[in-house]
Design a protein around this motif. Structure first.
Motif, mmCIF file in Angstrom:
data_model
loop_
_atom_site.group_PDB
_atom_site.id
_atom_site.type_symbol
_atom_site.label_atom_id
_atom_site.label_comp_id
_atom_site.label_asym_id
_atom_site.label_seq_id
_atom_site.Cartn_x
_atom_site.Cartn_y
_atom_site.Cartn_z
ATOM 1 N N VAL A 58 0.887 -1.232 -0.149
ATOM 2 C CA VAL A 58 -0.088 0.251 0.230
ATOM 3 C C VAL A 58 1.100 1.414 0.204
ATOM 4 O O VAL A 58 2.305 1.162 0.620
ATOM 5 C CB VAL A 58 -0.988 -0.284 0.917
ATOM 6 N N GLY A 59 0.489 2.368 -0.923
ATOM 7 C CA GLY A 59 1.518 2.882 -0.955
ATOM 8 C C GLY A 59 0.887 4.515 -0.544
ATOM 9 O O GLY A 59 -0.987 4.885 -0.189
ATOM 10 N N THR A 60 1.142 5.494 -0.273
ATOM 11 C CA THR A 60 -0.135 6.784 -0.151
ATOM 12 C C THR A 60 0.288 7.844 -0.790
ATOM 13 O O THR A 60 1.653 8.365 -1.367
ATOM 14 C CB THR A 60 0.439 7.642 1.383
ATOM 15 N N VAL A 61 -1.076 8.418 -1.514
ATOM 16 C CA VAL A 61 -0.741 10.009 -2.477
ATOM 17 C C VAL A 61 -0.098 11.139 -1.656
ATOM 18 O O VAL A 61 -0.287 11.196 -0.991
ATOM 19 C CB VAL A 61 -1.781 10.518 -3.122
ATOM 20 N N LEU A 62 1.558 11.244 -2.394
ATOM 21 C CA LEU A 62 2.077 12.634 -1.712
ATOM 22 C C LEU A 62 1.940 13.554 -2.449
ATOM 23 O O LEU A 62 1.549 15.048 -1.703
ATOM 24 C CB LEU A 62 3.784 12.145 -1.733
ATOM 25 N N SER A 63 1.288 13.991 -3.297
ATOM 26 C CA SER A 63 1.209 15.183 -3.787
ATOM 27 C C SER A 63 0.654 15.248 -5.729
ATOM 28 O O SER A 63 0.862 13.507 -6.499
ATOM 29 C CB SER A 63 2.523 15.993 -4.280
ATOM 30 N N ARG A 64 0.355 15.949 -6.209
ATOM 31 C CA ARG A 64 -0.817 16.316 -7.209
ATOM 32 C C ARG A 64 0.089 17.470 -7.993
ATOM 33 O O ARG A 64 -0.356 18.790 -7.405
ATOM 34 C CB ARG A 64 -1.936 15.897 -7.267
ATOM 35 N N THR A 65 0.254 17.719 -9.225
ATOM 36 C CA THR A 65 0.769 18.212 -9.671
ATOM 37 C C THR A 65 0.188 18.532 -11.371
ATOM 38 O O THR A 65 0.157 17.571 -12.125
ATOM 39 C CB THR A 65 2.380 18.234 -10.313
ATOM 40 N N PRO A 66 -1.049 19.210 -12.089
ATOM 41 C CA PRO A 66 -2.106 19.454 -12.531
ATOM 42 C C PRO A 66 -1.162 20.204 -13.611
ATOM 43 O O PRO A 66 -0.106 21.247 -12.879
ATOM 44 C CB PRO A 66 -2.927 20.278 -12.087
ATOM 45 N N SER A 67 -1.338 20.185 -14.825
ATOM 46 C CA SER A 67 -1.247 21.084 -16.393
ATOM 47 C C SER A 67 -2.301 21.109 -17.064
ATOM 48 O O SER A 67 -3.349 20.204 -16.061
ATOM 49 C CB SER A 67 0.427 19.921 -16.845
#
Length: 199
Positions: free
Chosen positions: A105-114
């Motif tokens: 299981v991982g964890t979402v760390l960040s989201r960078t939209p373009s």
């Protein structure tokens, strides 16, 4: 076996605690078109067995082992889930070979939209890092994705609008847990290498 191409977003209809297991009921349409008792359906990347069918819902028994090692622990009624039926011999392998056996299981760390896609950074258990390579395959919550950059304890993927719109990855935010399955071919290669060295 699955391909990691999500067929629809289902909705958790009920979760019944049974002590050392839960009975998970999911509301769906597409995956139920030809479903029968005993069929396999991937739920957020976890291969589950259909035990009952009733109207637009189906139920599976989720054992403690699965609850301990996946993000299915803690799902609640109303939660969206990624669904895919097991692949058939006449189906295109649009993603990659996916077993539905969660490796960690991982964890979402960040989201960078373009403008046209979104880069998502996800933590990775360090023991799984050896199976990831840049431009290799990984399954995140049952979605077949291409690794953009592989690190020792994290990796990034780029999500196209189709993936953002049709899977739970469109709404997963920092801190959310996600199921990870590494490429099974990489695991077989690792297993065979010691035998090759001895021959």
């Amino acid at each position: 076996m699955f391909t990691g191409i999500v067929e629809e977003l289902g909705t958790v209809a009920a979760v019944v605690d049974q002590g050392d297991a839960v009975r998970l009921t999911v509301r769906a349409t597409t995956v139920l078109e030809d479903a029968g008792l005993g069929d396999s359906i991937s739920v957020n990347g976890c291969c589950l067995t259909v035990t009952t069918l009733e109207g637009d819902t189906w139920t599976a028994d989720v054992m403690q082992e699965t609850l301990d090692k996946t993000s299915l622990c803690g799902v609640r009624p109303g939660d969206p889930v990624n669904l895919e039926r097991a692949v058939t011999a006449d189906k295109r392998l649009g993603g990659h070979i996916v077993q539905g056996h969660v490796d960690g299981v991982g964890t979402v760390l960040s989201r960078t939209p373009s403008e046209h896609w979104e880069v998502v950074e996800i933590s990775l258990p360090t023991e799984l890092a050896r199976y990831l390579v840049d431009k290799g395959s990984i399954t995140v919550d049952g979605v077949s994705l291409t690794v953009v950059e592989a690190g020792e304890d994290r990796f990034t993927v780029s999500l196209i609008p189709e993936t953002l719109a049709r899977t739970t990855l469109g709404t997963r935010g920092p801190g959310d847990r996600v199921n990870l399955e590494v490429d099974v071919i990489a695991k077989y290669v690792e297993r065979l290498l010691p035998y090759q060295e001895r021959s």
